[in-house]
Write a protein that holds these residues in place. Structure first.
Motif, short mmCIF file in Angstrom:
data_model
loop_
_atom_site.label_atom_id
_atom_site.label_comp_id
_atom_site.label_asym_id
_atom_site.label_seq_id
_atom_site.Cartn_x
_atom_site.Cartn_y
_atom_site.Cartn_z
N ASP A 105 0.85 -1.20 0.00
CA ASP A 105 0.00 0.00 0.00
C ASP A 105 0.89 1.24 0.00
OD1 ASP A 105 -2.36 -1.48 0.07
OD2 ASP A 105 -2.26 -1.67 2.25
N PRO A 106 0.45 2.36 -0.55
CA PRO A 106 -0.86 2.59 -1.19
C PRO A 106 -0.84 2.35 -2.70
CG PRO A 106 0.25 4.67 -0.92
CD PRO A 106 1.20 3.62 -0.39
N THR A 107 0.28 1.82 -3.24
CA THR A 107 0.39 1.66 -4.69
C THR A 107 -0.49 0.54 -5.22
OG1 THR A 107 2.24 0.12 -4.47
CG2 THR A 107 2.77 2.47 -4.60
N ASP A 108 -0.89 -0.37 -4.36
CA ASP A 108 -1.68 -1.54 -4.74
C ASP A 108 -0.91 -2.46 -5.68
OD1 ASP A 108 -4.04 -2.63 -3.84
OD2 ASP A 108 -5.13 -2.18 -5.68
N MET A 109 0.40 -2.33 -5.69
CA MET A 109 1.26 -3.25 -6.43
C MET A 109 1.62 -4.42 -5.51
SD MET A 109 1.82 -2.10 -9.56
CE MET A 109 3.41 -2.72 -10.12
N VAL A 110 1.93 -5.55 -6.11
CA VAL A 110 2.33 -6.73 -5.33
C VAL A 110 3.80 -7.00 -5.61
CG1 VAL A 110 1.90 -9.15 -4.85
CG2 VAL A 110 0.01 -7.66 -5.55
N VAL A 111 4.57 -7.12 -4.54
CA VAL A 111 6.00 -7.45 -4.66
C VAL A 111 6.17 -8.95 -4.45
CG1 VAL A 111 8.31 -7.07 -3.73
CG2 VAL A 111 6.69 -5.17 -3.89
N TYR A 112 6.72 -9.61 -5.45
CA TYR A 112 6.88 -11.07 -5.41
C TYR A 112 8.35 -11.44 -5.20
CZ TYR A 112 2.20 -11.27 -7.46
OH TYR A 112 0.85 -11.13 -7.70
N SER A 124 13.23 -11.21 -7.63
CA SER A 124 12.16 -10.38 -7.08
C SER A 124 11.56 -9.57 -8.22
CB SER A 124 12.70 -9.42 -6.02
OG SER A 124 13.21 -10.13 -4.91
N LEU A 125 10.26 -9.35 -8.16
CA LEU A 125 9.59 -8.56 -9.19
C LEU A 125 8.30 -7.98 -8.62
CD1 LEU A 125 7.02 -10.47 -10.39
CD2 LEU A 125 8.94 -11.74 -11.28
#
Length: 203
Positions: A105-112, A124-125
């Motif tokens: 949050d707050p970007t709503d991106m998921v870090v894998y 990592s991506l």
């Protein structure tokens, strides 16, 4: 060997009995011995299957117990993810890869973070929250088990083709905290239909 000897003796006995006009006949004895052999085979296979199931369940419970100790021993994220990756890979086997994704949050991106079969973090991506199979899981709050990910991928994603052609099986579950989805964990295998309902339950 004992059954073979019994059949030879039964054949000899049946032949002698038939010469004297008594007995159930050689074919009757063969059928009886054959049925006995099949019964022993069924019982043996049943015993082996039950034993394998119990052994698998014991291994699963031991892994879950170990993961519980890991969670209670450290709150450092890198240590946690590495240890959980290693234990999960040991549980599902099949030369699997492990992936954990956490929403930022707050970007709503998921870090894998991706781990190889030995538990080493090799990549990592980041990606949008609604992208791919992981996006479907987080949106629907449901686990997903695919035995042929190359064929079924398009049913759960905006695109038709899975990015990595090496992998054939895929299993993922949502991570929830206080009824809020915060990420996902998944495993992938190069073997088709590598995962079962038991693996899904354990994950």
């Amino acid at each position: 060997v004992p059954l073979a000897l019994a059949m030879v003796l039964g054949f000899t006995y049946a032949s002698a009995s038939n010469r004297h006009g008594v007995g159930i006949g050689r074919y009757g004895l063969f059928l009886l011995l054959g049925a006995t052999c099949l019964l022993f085979e069924v019982l043996f296979r049943r015993t082996v299957t039950v034993g394998e199931s119990l052994s698998s369940r014991v291994h699963e419970l031991a892994t879950l117990n170990k993961v519980g100790r890991i969670l209670s021993s450290s709150l450092e994220r890198t240590t946690l993810t590495t240890n959980i990756a290693t234990e999960t890979l040991g549980l599902v086997r099949h030369a699997s890869r492990f992936m954990i994704g956490l929403v930022r949050d707050p970007t709503d991106m998921v870090v894998y973070e991706l781990f190889d079969a030995s538990g080493r973090n090799y990549k990592s991506l980041s990606a949008p929250r609604d992208e791919g199979l992981s996006g479907w899981i987080m949106k629907h709050r449901q686990p997903l088990l695919l035995g042929d990910v190359q064929q079924d991928y398009g049913r759960y994603s905006k695109t038709e083709t899975y990015k990595d052609p090496r992998f054939q099986s895929w299993l993922g579950v949502p991570l929830e905290i206080y009824n809020e989805v915060v990420g996902i964990i998944s495993v992938q295998s190069e073997q088709r239909f590598a995962y079962t309902a038991d693996h899904l339950r354990a994950m």
